[in-house]
Write a protein that holds these residues in place. Structure first.
Motif, short mmCIF file in Angstrom:
data_model
loop_
_atom_site.label_atom_id
_atom_site.label_comp_id
_atom_site.label_asym_id
_atom_site.label_seq_id
_atom_site.Cartn_x
_atom_site.Cartn_y
_atom_site.Cartn_z
N GLY A 143 0.81 -1.32 -0.06
CA GLY A 143 -0.01 0.03 0.22
C GLY A 143 0.89 1.37 0.09
N THR A 144 0.68 2.28 1.13
CA THR A 144 1.35 3.34 1.27
C THR A 144 2.85 3.17 1.77
OG1 THR A 144 0.61 3.81 3.38
CG2 THR A 144 -0.51 4.68 1.55
N GLY A 145 3.17 1.83 1.99
CA GLY A 145 4.52 1.49 2.49
C GLY A 145 4.82 1.70 4.00
N VAL A 146 3.71 2.06 4.62
CA VAL A 146 3.95 2.37 5.88
C VAL A 146 4.58 1.37 6.92
CG1 VAL A 146 1.39 1.68 6.61
CG2 VAL A 146 2.63 3.27 8.11
N LEU A 147 3.83 -0.01 6.50
CA LEU A 147 4.43 -1.01 7.41
C LEU A 147 6.07 -1.38 6.83
CD1 LEU A 147 1.27 -3.49 7.66
CD2 LEU A 147 2.12 -1.69 9.19
N ALA A 148 6.21 -1.53 5.53
CA ALA A 148 7.41 -1.60 5.15
C ALA A 148 8.47 -0.44 5.90
CB ALA A 148 7.88 -1.37 3.64
N THR A 149 8.10 0.72 5.94
CA THR A 149 9.17 1.86 6.63
C THR A 149 9.08 1.35 8.07
OG1 THR A 149 8.14 3.40 4.81
CG2 THR A 149 9.13 4.23 6.97
N MET A 150 8.04 0.87 8.75
CA MET A 150 8.29 0.68 10.05
C MET A 150 9.14 -0.26 10.30
SD MET A 150 4.36 0.37 11.49
CE MET A 150 3.34 1.97 11.98
N ALA A 151 9.23 -1.49 9.45
CA ALA A 151 10.18 -2.58 9.67
C ALA A 151 11.64 -2.20 9.37
CB ALA A 151 9.79 -3.68 8.38
N ALA A 152 11.85 -1.24 8.47
CA ALA A 152 13.06 -0.54 8.37
C ALA A 152 13.40 0.11 9.50
CB ALA A 152 13.30 0.11 7.29
N LEU A 153 12.61 1.05 10.20
CA LEU A 153 13.02 1.74 11.28
C LEU A 153 13.24 0.67 12.56
CD1 LEU A 153 10.29 4.49 10.94
CD2 LEU A 153 12.80 4.69 10.82
N CYS A 154 12.68 -0.37 12.34
CA CYS A 154 13.03 -1.34 13.61
C CYS A 154 14.22 -2.09 13.45
CB CYS A 154 11.56 -2.39 13.62
SG CYS A 154 10.19 -1.48 14.46
N GLY A 155 15.06 -1.77 12.25
CA GLY A 155 16.33 -2.48 12.15
C GLY A 155 16.60 -3.47 11.07
N ALA A 156 15.44 -3.58 10.23
CA ALA A 156 15.82 -4.59 9.08
C ALA A 156 16.69 -3.93 8.14
CB ALA A 156 14.45 -4.56 8.23
N ALA A 157 17.53 -4.64 7.59
CA ALA A 157 18.49 -4.50 6.63
C ALA A 157 18.00 -4.00 5.29
CB ALA A 157 19.80 -5.41 6.58
N ARG A 158 16.93 -4.79 4.91
CA ARG A 158 16.32 -4.90 3.59
C ARG A 158 14.94 -5.26 3.79
NH1 ARG A 158 20.29 -6.55 2.04
NH2 ARG A 158 19.93 -8.45 1.80
#
Length: 368
Positions: A128-143
């Motif tokens: 969707g808007t990428g909100v969860l993908a962005t959250m995952a990155a903010l939580c430390g995901a490398a990719r």
């Protein structure tokens, strides 16, 4: 080229030997002679024009051409797709309610914070808007692979960049049920739940994405959900009341039969329901179809339905009448039942792959 009919095809017979043919998921339709239904029936499996002509004659070949032009014969890989449904998720207005649902966003962020480890590869299925993908990155995901098929795929990079993680969110434009990523992920997050969790019919696609792209010991967020129903002792006036003969003389009772087969989504007050019944926990990934049993201690004139998402160990998101309100609200089913045991099943509606049919004790209600 071999073509097949869409799986959600609806045929309505009209006067004069004509039929109206519609695919609601693809947003197409056409009026045709009734005998053209035979061509569509033959194309239940992929057929070429030559095969149809050989089996049914030259006129059938002309019908084949017309149905193809109308979008009612498609490539086999497109038969189960619902482009209109996904187009509905390509506008800001649809996302307004979801992005304004702080209960939902907080639960997902807390779950990702508890699940994602530094260096993880994460999939956001249906970004969707990428909100969860962005959250995952903010939580430390490398990719993070943000898989999105609508035009919002073009927005996600900016959302990620503005949030300071643009270098770690990679957009994949496509159907997450079919995408094959270049590497396996340890975490898959998805918010593809509709009313009563299973509406929108996305669970089969989530399962396919998990099987293709998640590590064998990978984690899904949410990891499970529980389905709930509660008796509504007295049907609220807004459920079937609008479909009546009005005092001004307008008679709307002809719509009542259809209304009895349609769910009504709204916030249900705790005072409107009896004791909630836990129908069972469903582990992710799962399919769209489900079976269970509803045990009622009292008769009812309607049912209320909702679900709880089990986001991560110790983190749940309930969506019931007594819980903080989410954009899902609750679902009212116009089903009157006596006290006792009643089988419950959920299946995909044949006319629309994103609508589910909830059958309670032999009473079918469509929910989207």
């Amino acid at each position: 080229m071999r073509l097949v009919r869409p799986r959600d095809l609806v045929v309505t017979f009209e006067a004069g030997g004509m039929v109206m043919l519609r695919s609601t998921g693809r947003g197409v339709g056409a009026r045709a002679p009734a005998w053209a239904v035979g061509v569509l029936a033959a194309c239940d499996v992929p057929r070429t024009r030559d095969e149809i002509v050989e089996a049914m004659g030259p006129a059938a070949g002309q019908a084949f051409d017309g149905l193809r032009e109308a979008g009612l014969l498609v490539d086999a890989e497109e038969a189960d797709e619902s482009p209109v449904i996904f187009a509905n998720y390509a506008g800001v207005e649809v996302h307004r309610a979801m992005l304004g649902d702080e209960v939902r966003l907080r639960a997902y962020f807390d779950a990702l914070k508890a699940t994602v480890r530094p260096g993880d590869v994460v999939i956001d299925a249906g970004s969707g808007t990428g909100v969860l993908a962005t959250m995952a990155a903010l939580c430390g995901a490398a990719r993070v692979y943000a898989i999105e098929r609508t035009d919002f795929a073009e927005v996600i990079p900016q959302v990620a960049a503005d949030s300071g993680v643009g270098d770690r969110v990679q957009v994949v434009r496509g159907d997450f049920g079919k995408v094959q990523l270049p590497e396996k992920a340890r975490v898959l997050v998805t918010e593809t739940f509709g009313h009563f969790a299973l509406a929108e019919g996305m669970m089969d696609d989530v399962r396919a994405c998990v099987e293709r792209n998640l590590e064998p010991d990978g984690v899904i967020v949410p990891g499970a959900f529980t389905l709930w129903m509660a008796p509504v002792p007295k049907a609220p006036p807004d459920l079937l009341g609008p479909f009546r003969r009005r005092d001004d003389g307008v008679d709307l009772t002809s719509l009542l039969a259809d209304a009895r087969g349609r769910a009504h989504d709204r916030a249900v007050l705790p005072s409107e329901i009896g004791s909630p019944v836990n129908l069972g926990r469903v582990e992710m990934p799962c399919g769209t179809e489900w079976e269970g049993e509803l045990v009622l201690d009292e008769p009812c004139e309607a049912l209320a339905a909702w679900f709880t998402l089990h986001m991560a160990p110790g983190i749940d998101m309930p969506t019931g009448p007594a819980d903080p309100l989410t954009h899902w609200k609750q679902t009212l089913l116009p089903v009157a039942l006596p006290a006792g045991r009643h089988p419950v099943s959920v299946t995909r509606a044949p006319e629309d792959g994103r609508t589910i049919v909830i059958d309670v004790g032999g009473h079918e209600v469509r929910c989207r």
